[in-house]
Design an enzyme around this catalytic site. Structure first.
Site, mmCIF file in Angstrom:
data_model
loop_
_atom_site.group_PDB
_atom_site.id
_atom_site.type_symbol
_atom_site.label_atom_id
_atom_site.label_comp_id
_atom_site.label_asym_id
_atom_site.label_seq_id
_atom_site.Cartn_x
_atom_site.Cartn_y
_atom_site.Cartn_z
ATOM 1 N N GLY A 1 -9.800 -15.742 70.450
ATOM 2 C CA GLY A 1 -10.381 -15.798 69.127
ATOM 3 C C GLY A 1 -11.739 -15.148 69.004
ATOM 4 O O GLY A 1 -12.443 -15.378 68.010
ATOM 5 N N ASP A 2 -12.144 -14.348 69.973
ATOM 6 C CA ASP A 2 -13.390 -13.587 69.903
ATOM 7 C C ASP A 2 -13.227 -12.383 70.824
ATOM 8 O O ASP A 2 -12.113 -11.913 71.018
ATOM 9 C CB ASP A 2 -14.590 -14.463 70.291
ATOM 10 C CG ASP A 2 -15.889 -14.006 69.622
ATOM 11 O OD1 ASP A 2 -16.170 -12.797 69.651
ATOM 12 O OD2 ASP A 2 -16.616 -14.835 69.056
#
Length: 492
Positions: free
Chosen positions: A282-283
């Site tokens: 997610g990053d």
């Protein structure tokens, strides 16, 4: 396991002859009789084998026993020896701590984690230790922050990163260690980050979330053949370490709704190899760091000599491979090669800002493939996020000697966006052998500002006017007279 048997050619041939014609010819000699007996025996065995699913006869079946836990150290313990219970409910923190203490007293050893769900609060490793996760072994982090110890801010950050003051430690932690191995038969370390992400979004946490695995001030680290999943914060964070190898690791987190779940963040590290990994988080998939503003400048530990190769990465909200933005100690001698980045917002990115200081130099990108990414290559110099107001805006980083070779892909909206500035120009950038299929019809898709460098040979799409043009033999065709020209679309 039942093997599929293909009937031999010699057997099929015998089936097409009438018995009265075949028998007299076969039994003429003694050798022919022996041959016939062998044929009958082999046919019987093949028949048994083909029928073994119903008769239970196991002759010639290959049986695969359960994988044995290897003995990688002279001293080996099992977690169950210390009272560990892998039912997903029992808390095993004491069992892990007792096992690590026993290994420390022996001067080193191996801790085997057998199949099961081993719930635990954070625990520390020791030197000369191997943590081995069997196939089907899952270490589960307790998702209640009251069980997670608080630690001082990292000295090169001076700040918890999300909050002032202390930060939560990591689920698996180590400091001042030598010769540490985390490996297995693809067992899993699961941080159960869902509760952390929810509390972060609701602003219910008073301290910075902790990484899943963090090794600090250590040497000779190997992490391989495991899965890291759902970290509360950054997933794998080697900090101020030397001689780090990360290979054959799968790192997973939801591509949306899992904030700051970077895959691998080498931070002020030296001599790092990252290879043969799959990362979907997610990053940033990988983010190379070396400290934040004045704290990183003072700490003064660069990240250098880093090789990243043979990876598949997805980062729907950030970038596949990033350098920065916390790079105040400097980043140099980095090679990123043979990497596929797919379904991502950005592919490869360098990000920094006034106040960072430091440098990013001698960076090589080679043989990269972009598939369905919004922006392929990004250099950004206005990533203005600071720990406090005491940073020096005149401490500007140096960005130079960056090359991109054999860059290909399809479904890319903007292939290149190099956003230098008057304060932070980007110097000596080279492009060679680039062909990227576009998904966005726009006049300017190769965007530049305050950048100096060259294009060697023909590339697609057409480069910006800021760059000098050379032919394949390295002969100058056109010298740019507009290195400071600005053509950046801020809506991308």
């Amino acid at each position: 396991m039942v093997e599929t048997v293909t009937t031999p050619f010699w057997w099929r041939c015998t089936q097409f002859h009438h018995p009265r014609r075949w028998l007299p010819a076969v039994f003429i000699t003694h050798k022919a009789i022996i041959t016939a007996l062998w044929i009958a025996f082999l046919v019987t065995l093949f028949w048994w084998q083909m029928d073994s699913t119903t008769t239970g006869i196991l002759i010639f079946r290959r049986v695969f026993p359960a994988r044995q836990l290897p003995k990688l150290r002279h001293v080996v313990f099992n977690l169950t020896d210390f009272g560990g219970v892998g039912d997903g409910v029992t808390v095993n923190t004491a069992a892990f701590e007792k096992a690590v203490l026993a290994i420390s007293r022996k001067g080193g050893g191996q801790l085997n984690v057998p199949p099961g769900y081993w719930l635990t609060a954070p625990f520390n490793l020791t030197s000369h230790m191997t943590l081995f996760l069997a196939e089907g072994a899952v270490i589960l982090g307790i998702d209640d922050e009251k069980y997670w110890p608080l630690m001082p801010p990292l000295p090169s950050y001076g700040y918890g990163r999300e909050h002032r003051g202390p930060r939560y430690g990591s689920l698996i932690h180590g400091q001042n260690l030598k010769d540490v191995v985390i490996t297995g038969h693809n067992g899993t370390i699961n941080g159960q980050g869902q509760a952390w992400w929810k509390k972060f979004r609701q602003k219910l946490l008073n301290h910075t979330r902790g990484p899943l695995v963090q090794i600090m001030w250590s040497t000779d680290i190997i992490i391989s053949n495991i899965t890291l999943q759902d970290s509360p914060f950054w997933t794998l964070h080697p900090y101020d370490c030397k001689n780090v190898t990360i290979r054959n690791v799968t790192i997973l987190a939801p591509i949306a709704g899992a904030p700051n779940t970077d895959g691998i963040d080498p931070d002020s590290c030296e001599d790092v190899l990252i290879e043969n990994c799959y990362i979907s988080v997610g990053d940033d998939g990988i983010a190379i760091k070396s400290g934040w503003d004045q704290y990183g400048i003072t700490y003064g530990r660069p990240s250098k000599n880093i090789l990243i190769r043979n990876l598949i990465i997805r980062s729907n909200v950030s970038a596949g491979v990033s350098i920065g933005s916390e790079m105040s100690g400097g980043v140099s001698n980095v090679t990123v090669e043979n990497v596929l980045i797919w379904n991502s917002r950005r592919a490869v990115r360098i990000k920094t800002a006034p106040g960072r200081g430091g440098y990013v130099r001698d960076i090589t990108y080679r043989n990269l493939t972009f598939e369905n990414v919004r922006v392929g290559i990004v250099i950004k110099t206005d990533y203005n996020e600071h720990p406090d107001e005491r940073f020096d805006p005149k401490a500007v980083p140096v960005l130079k000697d960056i090359s991109y070779t054999s860059i290909h892909g399809e479904g890319v909206r903007v292939p290149v966006q190099i956003h230098g500035s008057k304060e932070i120009p980007v110097k000596n950038v080279t492009f060679r052998d680039m062909s990227v299929g576009l998904s966005y019809k726009k006049k300017h898709v190769f965007q530049c500002a305050f950048v100096q460098g060259r294009v060697i040979g023909t590339i697609f799409p057409a480069p910006c006017e800021n760059l000098d043009l050379y032919d394949e033999q390295g002969h100058l065709i056109r010298r740019s007279d507009s290195q400071n020209a600005t053509d950046i679309d801020y809506d991308i």
